[in-house]
Design an enzyme around this catalytic site. Structure first.
Site, PDB file in Angstrom:
ATOM      1  CD  GLU A 460     -16.371 -10.691 -41.928  1.00  0.00           C
ATOM      2  OE1 GLU A 460     -16.870 -11.648 -41.316  1.00  0.00           O
ATOM      3  OE2 GLU A 460     -15.939  -9.677 -41.360  1.00  0.00           O
ATOM      4  CD  GLU A 535     -18.501  -6.072 -40.509  1.00  0.00           C
ATOM      5  OE1 GLU A 535     -19.091  -6.514 -41.520  1.00  0.00           O
ATOM      6  OE2 GLU A 535     -18.315  -6.752 -39.492  1.00  0.00           O
TER       7      GLU A 535
HETATM    8  C1  GAL Z   1     -17.896  -9.436 -38.868  1.00  0.00           C
HETATM    9  C2  GAL Z   1     -19.154  -9.834 -39.604  1.00  0.00           C
HETATM   10  C3  GAL Z   1     -20.378  -9.259 -38.941  1.00  0.00           C
HETATM   11  C4  GAL Z   1     -20.308  -9.459 -37.468  1.00  0.00           C
HETATM   12  C5  GAL Z   1     -19.089  -8.788 -36.939  1.00  0.00           C
HETATM   13  C6  GAL Z   1     -18.959  -8.858 -35.442  1.00  0.00           C
HETATM   14  O1  GAL Z   1     -16.917 -10.355 -39.086  1.00  0.00           O
HETATM   15  O2  GAL Z   1     -19.101  -9.362 -40.921  1.00  0.00           O
HETATM   16  O3  GAL Z   1     -21.520  -9.869 -39.477  1.00  0.00           O
HETATM   17  O4  GAL Z   1     -20.295 -10.829 -37.222  1.00  0.00           O
HETATM   18  O5  GAL Z   1     -17.982  -9.411 -37.504  1.00  0.00           O
HETATM   19  O6  GAL Z   1     -17.755  -8.277 -35.041  1.00  0.00           O
END
Ligand code: GAL
Length: 969
Positions: A460, A535
């Protein structure tokens, strides 16, 4: 390391002997759950074997985890005032304050690694929210050790596996590393700084944990292993073996082996590299040899190729490991070796069909992980890392992502062994030389692991859709491919997928963080680009809670809450499962972690995202994923538990999760629901609550394949202690999680108990406690913890040697629990011994030769850099015309000497001499021949001026011929 080289090797091979090659995959305890779960603990049954030891790749390395001295806070050296002090302070070896060799750390705390000082901190509202409301600050570590004089001329290397966060390292008073990374190893060629024999080596580390690299809890201090290696002058570089199994077009296999060699030998040296490939039974299946010539103080490489016919493949189901044994021969003698586990497998990402392992499609059923556990924070013992991964594997998980940083290397060893594939992620998105080095280090360290299937260059990054971001990724991907062209490169993007310029264009696999609604459009517009969710999910659950209560920061475990950018577990996975072109998913997260408390902040101190809580206790998400992910065993589970006093008659939602075909739900023997299984979304009914027994029976082909039940429990009558294993290794390194719960008169687990429990232990130590409640501010160190929704956990580490570990748990009004574990006699891994010892008076000023005897006040002017020489004890003054020289030093006695007095000991003085302390003569040596000189040092704190007036006879070496030390009385 007072032990000689030969003993070191022996110790090393003893460990190898214990390991006995690469052990098979351990049995998964979770698979032995009772068929009818009524009253059972929601945790696996204990097993009665030790987990197999992790591989010893480099027998020349010895752990340096024990006996560090630690100070929490900064240590400012006294301000410099005089010219000569300033001049001296910037010279090699002369670091000041706590970095100084002779700094007195005797009142610091002695700690063992792994160590995370933040995990000892209370939760404070004013501390950083992302890091879990714990003070971080600055800390110092110091460690002493000796090197056998037989090691002179060998290459000595010190390695810190990882230090959180910014570390400065000194060796013997010289700064040797400024490491601005909480996740990269620090490697130090100690050879030029090393001292041998009686003089101790001193390593000092200043850790600035106020620096942050993440928005999650990162811990503080030396939270990974520290190693000391001693190598032949021509040796294999650390991470210098690259075994790269490849399948040929004709289906045969070969292993190109590249070995990087490093030399401190005085001349270019010819050497032979021999490689053997051993199958899991230890049989040699291929051998090869290469010659190389390594220039002095430089590197060389040797390449060879091992043909292998028909190896057993590494897979998720059967993670078969071979051992690549590389030996370095000089004049026919083995001088160095490595044993590197490797695996034979092919990987491929297809734009339409996703990921293929060994040409079979495999959906990535993955989770994202931070290295963090209840009680211990980031300082997770190796065995506990393995246990956490076994918990994931038991859920049907087959992939992990080390978010968002280089993992602890032992995590990859476990993944190789357990059959989990890994997205290995880089921390800093930056192609500048410092960060390029971190990225290349990661690839070199991890490229032999068969588990690693993807390199991720970032997570990100706001520059992901910009020309500059593309330039950065281009370079980083190029460097990765130069070191390993066998795995694709990805980047975990959260947007910019449709920008005319974006980084997906320069990686091999597009990584999607969230944005699940864009999968189809992206695939249509980029039909040849493989993609995976890197993710997803970010759902909220409080373990054991079934009603959301925002006022109390509780999220229900019915899988109905998620972050606005995420989705519930079921919806997120369905989007992935339904699309063959999405290679798989990585749930945010496998386990809760400290910090990043979302959706609730203070007083909440941990996340709600985990499939399991901070302790590894399962939430409903565990069963949701088990039902969706496990194919080879029948699964059936019910949420919620069935102890709801006061709810009688009220409509109650019941979720059944199963991977069978049909399920029947029975309440107190009466069928209250029956349906075809919805494996991904689960089946739900609303039934009026009635105490008793709720039971789910799963059928396939009309036959019952599994059943489970919850029963309404009575009042708590006793505590219970349940280990993960009934045995532990008596090596002080092993560790395991032990569950504490309360049971009713029928011995059933009570899911609603929230009482305080207190512990004692003999034969081991409790290194942390937890209960998975993200809102709890109870300390995570100590001997007590309240149960949260029925469960608490302690992390136990054994003492050494064969024996028993006896743990007792008590709670007011309840029958106490006693647990006895066997501590097995094993050979502990060798540790570099601490060099407890005398203070060295190492640095002296020496006057020019005088014809007449000078007074003890004779001293250099403050700005004299040259008239008086800088000499080290042990460096004789060569024979010269008869006359006098004055040797001066200033020292500050350590606490013990200041309090009780001590002794100044000159191992050997050449010439006649008189010794003066603060202007008073304390000893005399009348014999000019080399000999010792010893004098008492009176008690008293603060600086002392030590003066030795030496009369040289003119025909022998004179002065400080040997070590000068101050001994505690
Ligand atoms: C994502 C990030 C993670 C965590 C997650 C929480 O954007 O990559 O590290 O912060 O969100 O939802």
């Amino acid at each position: 390391m007072t032990v000689a080289r030969r003993e070191l090797l022996l110790l090393g091979s003893a460990v190898v002997g214990l390991v006995g090659g690469i052990a098979p995959m351990p049995v998964f305890a979770a698979r032995r759950r009772p068929a009818d779960g009524a009253g059972a603990l929601p945790m696996p049954e204990p097993v009665d074997t030790l987990p197999a030891a992790l591989p010893v790749q480099d027998p020349a390395r010895v752990l340096m985890d024990r006996g560090w001295m630690f100070y929490e806070g900064d240590v400012e050296p006294a301000p410099l005032e005089t010219h000569d002090a300033t001049y001296a302070s910037v010279k090699a070896g002369n670091a000041r304050g706590a970095a100084a060799v002779d700094f007195d750390d005797s009142d610091w705390q002695s700690v063992d690694l792994p160590h995370d000082w933040a995990s000892f901190q209370p939760f404070e509202k004013t501390a950083n929210v992302a890091q879990g409301y714990r003070a971080r600050g600055i800390g110092w570590y110091r460690r002493t050790f000796r090197l056998d004089p037989a090691l002179r001329g060998r290459r000595i290397e010190l390695e810190f596996g990882g230090v959180a966060t910014n570390a400065t390292v000194w060796v013997n008073g010289s700064v040797v590393s400024h490491n601005f990374s909480g996740y990269s190893a620090i490697r130090i060629d100690l050879t030029p700084f090393a001292r041998f024999g009686d003089e101790a080596n001193v390593v000092a580390v200043r850790v600035d944990a106020n620096a942050m690299e993440g928005w999650w809890y990162e811990g503080a201090g030396l939270y990974r292993h520290v190693w000391l290696g001693d190598y032949a002058p021509v040796s294999i570089a650390t991470d210098g073996v690259h075994g790269d199994p490849r399948r040929r077009a004709d289906g045969g296999w070969h292993v190109p082996v590249t070995t990087t060699l490093t030399s401190i030998a005085p001349t270019e040296t010819p050497i032979t590299v021999e490689a053997r490939l051993l199958d899991p039974q230890g049989r040699v299946v291929a051998t090869g040899q290469a010659q190389a010539s390594v220039p002095s103080l430089d590197e060389g490489t040797a390449t060879l190729d091992l043909p292998v016919s028909d190896p057993t493949l590494w897979s998720i189901e059967r993670p078969t490991l071979y051992t690549l044994h590389v030996r370095l021969l000089r004049d026919g003698q083995m001088v160095d070796e490595r044993r590197v586990p490797i695996g034979f497998r092919t990987i491929r990402f297809d734009a339409d069909k996703g990921f293929f392992l060994n040409e079979k499609p495999v959906k990535l059923k993955g989770v994202c992980l931070h290295q963090d556990h209840a009680g211990v924070g980031t300082a997770i013992p190796d065995a506990l890392i393995g246990w956490r991964l076994e918990r994931l594997k038991a859920m049907g998980c087959n992939a992990v992502r080390s978010s968002h940083n280089a993992p602890t290397p032992e995590l990859l060893d476990w993944c190789d062994r357990l059959g989990l594939v890994v997205m290995d992620e880089n921390r800093q998105f930056n192609p500048a030389p410092e960060f390029r080095a971190q990225l290349e280090w990661l690839v070199r360290r991890d490229r032999n692991h068969p588990s690693v299937i993807l390199w991720s260059v970032f997570n990100e990054e706001p520059m992901q859709g910009t020309p500059s971001g593309v330039e950065m990724v281009k370079r980083m991907a190029h460097w990765v491919r130069a070191l390993d062209d066998s795995r694709p490169v990805t980047a975990a993007m959260n947007g910019a997928f449709f920008n005319p310029i974006n980084v997906a264009q320069v990686v091999d696999v597009t990584g999607f963080n969230y944005y699940q609604g864009d999968y189809d459009r992206y695939h249509q517009l980029n039909p040849t680009k493989p993609m995976t969710s890197s993710e997803d999910t970010s759902a909220f659950m409080t373990r054991g809670a079934f009603e959301s209560d925002p006022a109390r920061h509780i999220a229900s475990s019915y899988d109905d809450e998620a972050a606005s950018w995420g989705a519930t577990h079921r919806i997120a996975w369905k989007k992935i499962a339904d699309r063959p072109y999405v290679a798989g998913g990585f749930v945010w997260t496998g386990f809760d972690y400290h910090g990043e408390p979302t959706p609730y902040e203070w007083p909440t101190i941990a996340s709600f995202f985990g499939i399991m809580d901070l302790c590894g206790f399962p939430k409903t998400a565990f069963d949701i994923h088990r039902a969706a992910w496990v194919d080879d065993l029948p699964v059936v589970a019910i949420a919620p538990h069935w102890t709801w006093p006061g709810r009688e008659g009220k409509p109650t939602k019941v979720m059944v999760l199963s991977n069978a075909e049909r399920v029947v739900l029975r309440l107190n023997g009466k069928t209250v629901g029956e349906a075809a299984v919805d494996r991904l979304m689960g089946n739900e009914w609303t039934v009026p609550y009635a105490p008793g027994r709720i039971e789910a029976i799963a059928y396939r082909d009309g036959r019952e394949v599994a059943r489970t039940a919850h029963e309404t429990t009575g009042a708590p009558v006793a505590l219970r202690l349940t280990p993960a294993r009934t045995v532990m290794a008596g090596d002080t390194e092993d560790a395991q999680a032990i569950t504490i719960d309360a049971v009713d008169a029928k011995g059933r687990h009570i899911p609603t108990a929230n009482l305080m429990s207190r512990f004692t232990i003999d034969g081991g130590a409790i290194i942390g406690v937890g209960n998975g409640d993200p809102n709890s501010h109870e300390p995570e160190k100590g001997n007590q913890r309240s149960l949260f929704n029925g469960l608490a956990q302690m992390i136990v580490r054994p003492d050494t040697g064969r024996g028993r570990i006896v743990i007792r748990a008590t709670a007011d009004g309840l029958k106490p629990a006693t647990l006895r574990l066997d501590r097995l006699g094993v050979v502990p891994r060798a540790q570099v011994p601490v060099a407890a010892g005398d203070m060295d008076l190492r640095d002296w000023r020496r006057s020019e030769r005088q014809d007449t005897r000078p007074s003890p006040d004779f001293a250099p002017a403050s700005n004299d850099n040259n008239g008086w020489a800088f000499v080290r004890a042990g460096t004789p003054t060569p024979a010269e015309a008869a006359g006098y020289r004055v040797y001066r030093t200033v020292m500050t006695p350590r606490h013990a000497v200041a309090a009780r007095g001590g002794e100044i000991r000159f191992a050997s003085v050449g010439g006649m001499a008189s010794l003066w302390v603060d202007g008073k003569m304390v000893a005399e040596k009348r014999d000019p021949q080399p000999g010792p000189l010893v004098a008492p040092l009176a008690p008293g704190a603060g600086k002392r001026t030590i003066v030795l007036i030496v009369a040289g006879l003119g025909n022998i070496e004179s002065g400080l011929l040997g070590r000068v030390s101050v001994r505690d009385r």
